[in-house]
Write an enzyme that holds these catalytic residues in place. Structure first.
Site, PDB file in Angstrom:
ATOM      1  CB  SER A  91      -0.970  -0.006   1.293  1.00 22.20           C
ATOM      2  OG  SER A  91      -1.523   1.329   1.634  1.00 22.20           O
TER       3      SER A  91
ATOM      4  CE1 TYR B  79      -5.011  -1.605   4.198  1.00 18.43           C
ATOM      5  CE2 TYR B  79      -3.809   0.343   3.789  1.00 18.43           C
ATOM      6  CZ  TYR B  79      -4.422  -0.905   3.319  1.00 18.43           C
ATOM      7  OH  TYR B  79      -4.291  -1.203   1.877  1.00 18.43           O
TER       8      TYR B  79
END
Length: 258
Positions: free
Chosen positions: A146, A159
């Site tokens: 990410s 996350y």
């Protein structure tokens, strides 16, 4: 030495989390590049729908669910795929979850659930399929990282931590398994529109900030990730391992854009 081609004819790919969003787009892309593709997730209706889309692209598939929190389900996924196709060549780990909340008050169970899916689930799949790859002397693993692997995104600490760890895990497995013919890489997507984030990207200040920081001045389309996945899954990337390939429209290079 001849150049290796960007094609996957004769290969079998399993995409965990491959029935929606980025995973589904990668399933389509690998099928169009010639691979048999097994798109799997927890929901059978999504598995059925994506498998039908693979067949529409004239490639073979398999309808089977899996859950990254359940080692037995991943072992069954591997065994059933081998039974159908004889082997697995490519594993893509796309299953993931997130939650936005201030870190000061972030619930420990929510933290654990995110780490369990994004990091430990990736590890489980890599262990189970990695053993098969090592035994065969060949394998391609692609994990999904990410932007938050590299930079902080506001109020998504769990996350971000999980995705930073996915990059570290990718590099660790790459150096352990390189001697066995197994390449382990990751793709770090920038900001891509999906059904889940469309409203956030189009209608909020957070979405406008993402766009401001993206030099291409647009959000990505999930289909634009397929080329990176095909490259890393193919023999054209035979000497590429331990890399995190960023596909972000220039986001991470962005400083002052005007």
């Amino acid at each position: 030495m001849s150049y290796q081609k960007l094609e996957l004819t004769g290969k079998t790919a399993v995409i965990i989390g491959g029935t929606s969003g980025i995973g589904r787009a990668l399933a389509h892309g690998l099928a169009e590049a010639g691979a048999a593709v097994v798109p799997t997730s927890r929901r059978i209706e999504q598995v059925e729908a994506t498998a039908a889309e693979i067949e529409e692209r004239n490639q073979k598939t398999l309808r089977i669910t899996s859950d990254v929190s359940d080692r037995n389900s991943l072992e069954n996924l591997l065994n059933e795929t081998i039974k159908e196709f004889g082997k697995v060549d490519i594993l893509i780990n796309c299953a993931g979850r997130t939650k936005r909340a201030p870190t000061l008050d972030f619930d420990e169970q929510d933290w654990s659930d995110i780490i369990e899916t994004n990091l430990t689930g990736t590890l489980r799949a890599c262990q189970i399929f990695g053993r098969h790859f090592i035994e065969n002397g060949y394998g391609r693993i692609i994990n999904i990282a990410s932007l938050s692997t590299f930079v902080s995104l506001f109020e998504v600490a769990a996350y971000s931590a999980s995705k930073a760890a996915v990059a570290s895990l990718t590099k660790s497995l790459a150096i352990e398994w390189a001697q066995h013919g197994v390449n382990v890489n990751a793709i770090a997507p920038g900001v891509f529109k999906t059904d889940l984030n469309r409203n956030l990207l189009e209608s909020t200040e957070r979405g406008r900030e993402f766009l401001l920081r993206t030099p291409m001045k647009r959000f990505g389309q999930v289909e634009e990730l397929a080329g990176a996945a095909i490259f890393l899954a193919s023999d054209a990337a035979s000497y590429v391992t331990g890399e995190v390939l960023v596909v972000d429209g220039g986001f991470l290079s962005s400083g002052v854009n005007q």
